[in-house]
Design an enzyme around this catalytic site. Sequence first.
Site, PDB file in Angstrom:
ATOM      1  CB  ALA A  29      14.911  18.914 -53.326  1.00 24.30           C
ATOM      2  CG  ASN A  30      19.272  19.507 -50.241  1.00 26.94           C
ATOM      3  OD1 ASN A  30      20.395  18.928 -50.846  1.00 26.94           O
ATOM      4  ND2 ASN A  30      18.775  19.172 -49.245  1.00 26.94           N
TER       5      ASN A  30
END
Length: 221
Positions: A29-30
């Site tokens: 993810a970020n």
Amino acid sequence: LTDGPLTGKHILVTSGPTHEPIDPVRYIANRSSGAQGTAIAVALRDLGADVSFVTGPADVPAPSGVRVIPVQTAREMQAAVEKALPADVAVFAAAVADWRVASQSGSKIKKQQGKLPVLEFSENPDILAGVSQMSEGRPRLVVGFAAETDDVIAHATAKRARKGCDWIVANDVSPDTGIMGGTENAVTLISERGAEEWPRMGKDEVAQQLAHRIVDYLAKK
Ligand code: C5P
């Protein structure tokens, strides 16, 4: 729906990060919180727009009074965007993962003594570029975002041309700015008229200014 200058307009907004699974329990993810995209959806809603809000797993709750379409991955986001079109305007505020794990494991990858897993990646579809370059049924205004850490204006101007969108909202997400995950944003609006630097302000205010610019644009064209 609230009555306002965007009454009768359908506006698509993407927001949040995407999660790209590695196996059933792990993902890549970020750090996108979804705060700016959510604020944009709210501002557009408050001006009367009919908002379709396609959101990855964000930290902030999705707003009320908009059509919320939750997704996890970039490919799910792309499918949801295609389904939500046509729209008068599309704002792509999501931080879409550039890559996904090429072949995700159907079962949890086991820790093995002396052996490290190796992940291979595939490129995700560029949703913004795809919509910007639609030959039929393109939204009248397509707005992308550019999160940069250096040479913000040059990179964002090149991005606008490469993707084919009308506007790029560029911001500096260097860690020392506190913008990613924070409540404030300092953006530069890149359009056919060049680069316009906005003062640092709350993400809500950035959203309201952008919403008003959208009203002006639709009134002119
Ligand atoms: O290329 P880059 O990720 O920097 O571009 C950012 C802009 O493109 C954002 O508006 C983002 O929502 C959009 N984007 C997208 N699909 C991708 C990657 C980025 O819609 N796969």
